[in-house]
Design an enzyme around this catalytic site. Structure first.
Site, PDB file in Angstrom:
ATOM      1  N   TYR A 111       1.017  -1.126   0.015  1.00  0.00           N
ATOM      2  CA  TYR A 111       0.180  -0.177  -0.213  1.00  0.00           C
ATOM      3  C   TYR A 111       1.032   0.952  -0.186  1.00  0.00           C
ATOM      4  O   TYR A 111       1.659   1.708   0.965  1.00  0.00           O
ATOM      5  CB  TYR A 111      -0.523   0.536   1.281  1.00  0.00           C
ATOM      6  CG  TYR A 111      -2.390   1.157   1.464  1.00  0.00           C
ATOM      7  CD1 TYR A 111      -3.401   1.691   1.115  1.00  0.00           C
ATOM      8  CD2 TYR A 111      -1.486   2.403   1.963  1.00  0.00           C
ATOM      9  CE1 TYR A 111      -3.742   2.381   1.344  1.00  0.00           C
ATOM     10  CE2 TYR A 111      -2.162   3.573   2.271  1.00  0.00           C
ATOM     11  CZ  TYR A 111      -2.846   3.235   1.782  1.00  0.00           C
ATOM     12  OH  TYR A 111      -3.946   4.903   1.735  1.00  0.00           O
ATOM     13  N   TRP A 113       1.730   4.944  -1.575  1.00  0.00           N
ATOM     14  CA  TRP A 113       2.103   6.656  -3.208  1.00  0.00           C
ATOM     15  C   TRP A 113       3.039   6.999  -3.983  1.00  0.00           C
ATOM     16  O   TRP A 113       3.606   7.624  -4.001  1.00  0.00           O
ATOM     17  CB  TRP A 113       1.316   7.441  -2.171  1.00  0.00           C
ATOM     18  CG  TRP A 113       0.368   7.332  -2.233  1.00  0.00           C
ATOM     19  CD1 TRP A 113      -0.368   6.423  -0.743  1.00  0.00           C
ATOM     20  CD2 TRP A 113      -0.869   8.419  -2.333  1.00  0.00           C
ATOM     21  NE1 TRP A 113      -1.580   6.827  -1.130  1.00  0.00           N
ATOM     22  CE2 TRP A 113      -1.797   7.617  -1.717  1.00  0.00           C
ATOM     23  CE3 TRP A 113      -1.067   8.870  -3.283  1.00  0.00           C
ATOM     24  CZ2 TRP A 113      -3.607   8.502  -2.143  1.00  0.00           C
ATOM     25  CZ3 TRP A 113      -2.572  10.103  -3.089  1.00  0.00           C
ATOM     26  CH2 TRP A 113      -3.595   9.734  -2.746  1.00  0.00           C
TER      27      TRP A 113
END
Length: 771
Positions: A111, A113
């Site tokens: 998970y 970015w």
């Protein structure tokens, strides 16, 4: 000669100016009315200081593999190895764990970015590879928003209302008369968007709202969660009590006999049960302004006046994602829906309820109705997952049962963790507990450009390139452009693109042709763009430029929906536009939740006191809010100029109300210690009248820098936050349910960034040891 290279990151589109292979500057996209300053920090990616420059193996793991002492993670030295050896070891571990323990014992957390690129999307590529190799355990939902979409999927049939498809902000700006903002609607959080953003529109919509003289009520512990020039009335509510305010408002409407009985009868189910709760039929407690005032700390007369205004004017409720990142986080989302239904405003222009406006840059903007570019993860051969914020629970309790959306499941016996492009030692709560859980798996693989706290705690580290060192494209459902991300500089050190790494691993696992489908980097980028272009023409008659024109220009428009009114068709014809719920209507009283019998998620919206809140705080305790900072996204680019501008003395700043600071003998700019039973950290005090009494604010994203038995040095709030699920139904992140104590600190004042770099240097091989 300066080259102009179009590119995009989560916080905006821009042109990178490159001279002699070096970044000379950054210019924002010309059509962006409010570009983010964070774009000027991307040159940090080109600096080697914190970059992973070659494949690394933890010394103890290399010697003893799965039998190594896992307490050595984060402390033992790394050994540099050639790429082929590292890839052979990774492929062998995937095969060993799958053959010995089953594919569910492989956790593909990933998970993160790390890049807005839709092709080199590390998480998608990892899961594509593992699906072809037999599967993995993954996660559902996100740290940002989990409890909210879970309850909305149950009571509205889907989660579009919190994903950007409630009333668009252009519709609100022109039609709303009363806007109640619960939480934030801030350009600070609207800087960023998953999958990239072309133009930042929120500020323009807010200025139109102010220009029209819309009555704006801002309900938040932080006055600057909405720009001051909007002219809102600030209601400094106690954190985690918004549900009580919503129920009190609804109860006042019902007590006055002003509820929209026609809408409730036609468009909702279970409303009798909800109204009975508001009247206090079962518990003897009317949910009214006086009751809500006692919980929220807001004046009862203001609550009564607002309740009547909600039915006398076209009213819109804007609920921030932040509200559901708390214990019982399902309730504010459901209660807001109940309030909007009682007022009868749902499905009207400028009326109803929407979630997440400004929480990301594209939420509320005109949204794409085309096909967004993206790599397919392929079919999932096994059904194994956990809620995203339950990682420590999974690692510490193999085989234990957990519940989610009415199902009972069991945590897998996790032997291998493969994390690509993310940093759980930023995102996760109670990092000391996570550190304990992190010693349980036999092998941990991290693939990342940076020596994050997670990479430091790995057994195998693979150096991935950043987006500016490869080609890609950006775009998503909340963006009105597809954006080119052209390579600006050569990869640093021995770093490779995520696709190249996974393609090499897929070949070793015998699934290479299925993984790459015969395409290289530019072949895939062209293919993904052409898929979106063909869909736009076929489904909407919308012409996009050909790939070569797009790639040269740097961006291409996509078909979008503007002036959208959420549930307008449903309001007009509920039977003909039935929702995918247990009744086909908006659920205010749930038969499913009544059957499940969860005591932390009842059969109707309800006030449930959280585990930690100011209503039960000790005399010297404060409520900690950990929100996104102004100068970075999560833990990315922490050393960039925009991020450093928000720090003092190398640490994050802890905002305090002047009265709270004075009573503790804390001066502005002083070093303070924050602590509770879960941990402690240091920060620099910032005295601010924009912070409500009893509330402290510490931004997320400082790189986790523990120092022996003392407090964490950098100001990372997740050493303090509570690691429990929002409820047995939603299992979301409860980060905003957190009480702390704060005091001046005169002890260890080491610079956290220098300390981090020094700790890292001790773990890395000397240059002469590098193969």
């Amino acid at each position: 000669m300066i080259q102009r290279i179009p590119h995009c990151s989560h916080w905006g589109a821009y042109t990178i100016l490159v001279e002699d292979g070096r970044i000379a500057g950054v210019e924002p996209l010309a059509m962006d009315p409010a570009p983010s300053d964070i774009i000027h920090s991307v040159a940090e990616w080109a600096k080697p200081d914190r970059r992973v420059l070659r494949p690394m193996i933890r010394e103890g793991w290399l010697a003893r593999r799965e039998g190594s002492d896992r307490q050595g993670r984060g402390r033992e030295r790394f050994v540099a190895v050639p790429w082929d050896e590292a890839l052979d070891l990774v492929a062998a571990e995937i095969a060993r764990v799958a053959d010995t323990h089953g594919n569910a014992s492989i956790f593909a957390g990933s998970y993160g970015w790390t890049s807005c690129g839709r092709f080199h999307h590390a998480s998608s590529l990892l899961k594509r590879m593992l699906n072809l190799a037999g599967g993995y355990t993954g996660h559902v939902d996100t740290y940002s928003i989990a409890a909210g979409p879970v309850i909305l999927r149950h009571v509205l049939g889907d989660d579009r209302a919190c994903g950007g498809q409630a009333n668009t902000l252009d519709n609100i700006a022109e039609n709303t008369e009363t806007l109640v903002v619960f939480g934030a609607m801030s350009p600070r959080t609207a800087q960023s968007e998953a999958g990239g953003i072309g133009a930042h529109y929120l500020e323009g919509y807010l200025r139109r709202i102010a220009e029209r003289g819309v009555r704006v009520i801002h309900v938040s512990p932080l006055r600057d969660d909405l720009p001051g020039w909007v002219g809102a009335q600030w209601w400094p509510i106690r954190p985690n009590t918004d549900t009580a305010l919503m129920l009190g408002l609804a109860g006042e409407i019902v007590a006055a006999g002003r509820q929209d009985d026609g809408f409730l009868a036609r468009c909702t189910s279970g409303s009798d049960e909800f109204l009975a709760y508001l009247r206090g039929d079962a518990d003897g407690q009317r949910k009214d302004a006086a009751w809500a005032s006692g919980i929220t700390g807001l004046p009862a007369e203001q609550i009564r006046a607002l309740a009547l205004r909600l039915v006398d004017s076209r009213s819109m409720l804007a609920v921030s994602w932040a509200l559901q990142r708390a214990h019982h986080g399902e309730q504010p989302f459901w209660a807001a829906l109940g309030l909007a239904a009682v007022a009868g405003q749902i499905g009207l222009p400028g009326g109803g309820v929407g979630y997440g406006y400004g929480s990301l840059g594209g939420v509320g903007a005109p949204f794409s109705i085309g096909k967004s570019p993206g790599m397919s993860q392929g079919a999932k051969p096994i059904d194994s997952f956990i809620p995203v914020a339950r990682i420590s629970d999974m690692l510490l309790n193999p085989g234990a049962a957990f519940t989610y959306q009415g199902e009972t499941r069991h945590y897998p016996d996790t032997r291998l963790v493969y994390w690509a492009g993310g940093n759980p030692f930023h995102h996760h709560q109670d990092l000391n507990r996570l550190s304990q859980a992190w010693t349980r798996p036999e092998t941990i693989i991290v693939q990342d450009p940076m020596w994050t706290a997670t990479a430091r705690r790995a057994d195998i580290v693979l150096p991935a390139s950043t987006s500016i060192e490869r080609n890609d494209l950006a775009g998503n459902k909340r963006c009105d452009l597809i954006l080119a991300m052209r390579q600006a500089i050569a990869p640093l050190g021995q770093s490779r693109s995520d696709f190249d790494i996974f393609d090499a691993l897929a070949g070793r696992l015998g699934v290479g042709p299925a993984f790459n489908e015969g395409r290289d980097e530019m072949g895939w980028i062209r293919h993904l763009y052409d898929e979106s272009r063909a869909h736009a023409l076929r489904a909407h008659g919308f012409s996009m430029p050909d790939f070569d024109t797009f790639w040269e220009r740097g961006h291409a428009p996509v078909p979008v929906q503007r002036d959208h009114v959420y549930l307008a068709g449903f309001r007009q014809d509920p039977a003909g536009n039935a929702l995918d719920t247990e009744s086909g209507r908006i659920v205010l009283g749930s038969k499913t939740l009544a059957r499940l019998g969860h005591d932390d998620c009842l059969a109707h919206p309800a006030w449930l006191p959280p585990a930690e809140w100011l209503g039960k705080a000790g005399r010297d305790e404060l409520h900690l809010i950990s929100h996104q900072p102004q100068g970075r996204l999560h833990s990315q680019l922490e050393t960039g100029a925009a991020s450093m501008g928000g720090k003092r003395h190398g640490r994050e700043q802890l905002r305090l109300n002047p009265a709270d600071a004075q009573s503790r003998g804390i001066n502005d700019g002083a070093t303070v210690r924050l602590w509770n039973a879960r941990g402690a950290c240091l920060a620099t005090a910032c005295i601010s009248t924009d912070t409500a009494p009893g509330v402290a604010v510490l931004p997320t994203g400082a790189w986790f820098t523990p120092a022996g038995d003392g407090p964490e040095l950098s100001g990372n709030p997740n050493v303090l936050t509570l690691d429990i699920g929002t409820s047995a139904f939603g299992q979301g992140c409860s980060a905003h349910t957190c009480l702390i104590r704060v005091a001046p600190h005169a002890g260890d004042n080491r610079d956290p960034m220098r300390t981090y770099q020094s700790q890292l240097a001790e773990m890395l091989p000397h240059p002469e040891e590098t193969p």
